[in-house]
Enzyme design. Sequence first.
Site, PDB file in Angstrom:
ATOM      1  CG  HIS A 222       3.353  22.291 -22.000  1.00 46.66           C
ATOM      2  ND1 HIS A 222       4.567  21.737 -22.756  1.00 46.66           N
ATOM      3  CD2 HIS A 222       3.801  21.665 -20.756  1.00 46.66           C
ATOM      4  CE1 HIS A 222       5.356  21.157 -22.245  1.00 46.66           C
ATOM      5  NE2 HIS A 222       4.523  20.790 -21.108  1.00 46.66           N
TER       6      HIS A 222
ATOM      7  CD  GLU B 194       4.329  23.975 -16.889  1.00 47.81           C
ATOM      8  OE1 GLU B 194       5.515  23.111 -16.644  1.00 47.81           O
ATOM      9  OE2 GLU B 194       3.305  23.264 -17.517  1.00 47.81           O
ATOM     10  CG  HIS B 195       8.537  23.207 -19.936  1.00 49.94           C
ATOM     11  ND1 HIS B 195       9.693  22.271 -19.960  1.00 49.94           N
ATOM     12  CD2 HIS B 195       7.588  22.720 -19.861  1.00 49.94           C
ATOM     13  CE1 HIS B 195       9.195  21.347 -19.938  1.00 49.94           C
ATOM     14  NE2 HIS B 195       7.815  21.316 -19.901  1.00 49.94           N
TER      15      HIS B 195
ATOM     16  CD  GLU C  16       6.705  17.778 -21.372  1.00 49.84           C
ATOM     17  OE1 GLU C  16       7.246  18.641 -21.531  1.00 49.84           O
ATOM     18  OE2 GLU C  16       5.670  17.688 -20.464  1.00 49.84           O
TER      19      GLU C  16
END
Lengths: 425, 433
Positions: free
Chosen positions: B71, B74-75, B146
């Site tokens: 994840h 991905e960022h 997040e």
Amino acid sequence: MKIDFETKIITDGVSLNVVKDPKFNTNIASVRFISSFTGEDASARAFVPNILTAHCRKYPTRALLNRKLLSLYNATLSGSTSVVGDNYVTTITVRCINDKHAYDGEDVTAEAVKLLLECIFNPDCENGRFDDKEFEIIKQDLLDTIDSEINNKRGYAAMLANEIIFEGEPSSVWFYGTKETAMALTNEQVYDCYVDTLKNAEIKLMVGGNGIDEAAQLLSDAFASFPRPKKEEIKYYVPSPCKKEVRFVEKHSDVSQTRLSLAYKGGSGNVYVDKLFCAMFGGTPTSRLFMNVREKLQLCYSCSSYLKEYKSTMLVDAGIDKANCDKAIDEINRQLSYLSDGDFTDEELYQTKLMITGAFRSNYDSISSLCIWYDVQQSRGTCYTPDEVIDIFMGITREDVIRCAKSYKLDTVFMLTPDSQPKGN
Amino acid sequence: MTYDRKIVVNENNGDSYVHVKHPSGLTILIWKKEGFTTTEALFSTRYGSVNNKFRTVDDDDYVEVPEGIAHFLEHKLFENEDCDVFELYAKTGASGNAYTSFDETTYLFSCTENYAQSLRILLSFVQKPYFTEQSVAKEQGIIGQEIKMGLDNPDRKSFYNLLSCLYVNHPIKIDIAGTVESIAKITPELLYKCYNAFYNLNNMCLAIAGNLDVDEVLKICDEELIPSADIKLEIPQIDEPENVAQSEHIEEFNVGVPIFNLGYKCKPCTGYELLKKEHTATILLKLVAGTTSKLYNDLTNEGLINSSFEFEAFFAGYNFSIIFTGESKYPRVVRERIDAEIERLKVEGLDREEFEIIKKGMYGYLVKSYDSVTACAEYLLNSHFVGISAFDIQKILSEITFEDVTQGLWEFFDKSKSAISIIVPKQKGENDA
């Protein structure tokens, strides 16, 4: 792109919109009731579509009604409510496949519209009451929904902020009212609200899709003999007055992260200028708030702005560490002042236009979106196609944006914070 | 350039898409949708949160990386050496985004004009990683927020608690985003290590649907794709027993009404079998607990469930389980009633007429979904990753028999392999300032 759109008056207070497009597999039919809203009967109004879509006289249990929907190739029947300006809007919609996809060419669309009309005109009620058992189930469901609002911290903070932002106005009441008003609801009150809605609300009928003439006729015929009482035209735009002094309110809850909500009131008087400004400010991944509050200062995962069009209010929402709240508020206000001072490039303006016009154009690819598009156009007193609105957008100047930015004044700062120590007044 | 190119046709309605195995190694799936204005492109790799251990031709032994790194990666791909990818999309008007799941990472855009330029941006930035100490440190702050946002979400908490009950060893039970502590261990070197292992075109797929020109898409791919060598990626088999880790987990949270996630662990499966089981299980679930079922209506009438009640056949990679979710003041009673209903149906049998109506309804759902360009692109991608064609779903649906579904009562609902996660309200209110 050309759209086959037609609108007509069926009788006093009842109109019909028809959107035809052969590319869609889905057909849609909606009945929208628009009533003026004082804020007092929100719970009863929220209740009505829930009970009308749960069962009806012909299909008196959930199981029977749902079985009928499934047999229509999984047609869906849904009810929704919202507060638009100072009006209460109740919508009941049926969606189904169009007849050409049925195994044996069944009249799926007409059958689905008949079912919609059954639910609206022939609910399961007797002697001024809905079925008691169903009433209690839906009441408990409404109470659970209200209790569970706290689970979604962003929505929960928005609901609490809404009370303060629109204090003294009908819009301060959440669309389903409060736990107290929901608890106090009686079967008779809900029934009276249903009868009042059917008799007095302005009605907008919508049909969209492919092969929908019979569906449009069925809806028109059903409402043609129900003229509404003559009354003033519905007023959608009811701007919320800006408070003389900014209200700072902090509430506490068991949360890990502070939810920050800011409300600005003003507006340019041109909804498309407002939309463009709001997108430049915090509505896109290259907006001022995203690039500065998130990317540059790294204060939060999300910080965005959106419009409450009919109340001339712009809201900003962020999830943030409490220690960084003041820094974030300063930065949000600083970015607004930059836009007010014209401190932005023509490229930034053009790119925001591109982003928004792309979203407008995508309305052509959903029959539901097209139907809603024309409904919203009519609430604005216009009948533009998405392409026509794109032309309007592209003509907006930097001076328009600056004037718009200057018009917005901070009204409310609301924080839902994790600790027990209050911060502001 | 020459391709292994074939046209896949939907026999039922004449829809078709183009399937290309590109010389670069990438599989490209292109579905032109006549009359639509939107284009949706998904560029995806078979790499998700569960892939925390791997080995390539360059490694002597398996490498273990911090939780949440897929994840995080991905960022970070959204940041080029000289600019942010969103700034590039802003020039074309496309709306870009990305998501990481348990077993894949997907980069996407949606637009109504300039799709060719946007496609170049997509293909280019995903193939050009740029990670520095500074940019990693910045992202640790943003993703930390997040993660905190996720900590305030009781539905997410309940779901992961259930996965921790159902799975003993499998990393599926770990939050996709990782933890503030685990992402603090991520370095640029580790990101490059993961990138080089999983962002190999042989391990990836481009699915694009909507308003487009097939030849133009292929020309752009020819120009933008950088051929990948086979790096012999190996992912270790995870030794996951058939039993569950624990039968129940209860946690307090700031919720209004208790939340539950009830799961039944099923045998893992892949490919065509996976899709068939998914649809068989979905039909069975509708028969057992759908809005027309006896169970659903009894539980609703008795106030044991409300309108939040849902169920799904949950697949992540080859892991498969049946999950019920909802709000209830009596989650344990709901569990007992579901178990009892399964036992009753095993004895009394399912309703054949209802089975046919539900199949008809699922066909209707599929037909309606073809109106969405996004759904079409997702059908392309998801079907490729399980090794079938996007139109096989309709075929599978028509093949499922009443006997298949009846068999599912025994196959999918083993009470001894079930678990429940319950979130109960904290006995604490909030104060007004």
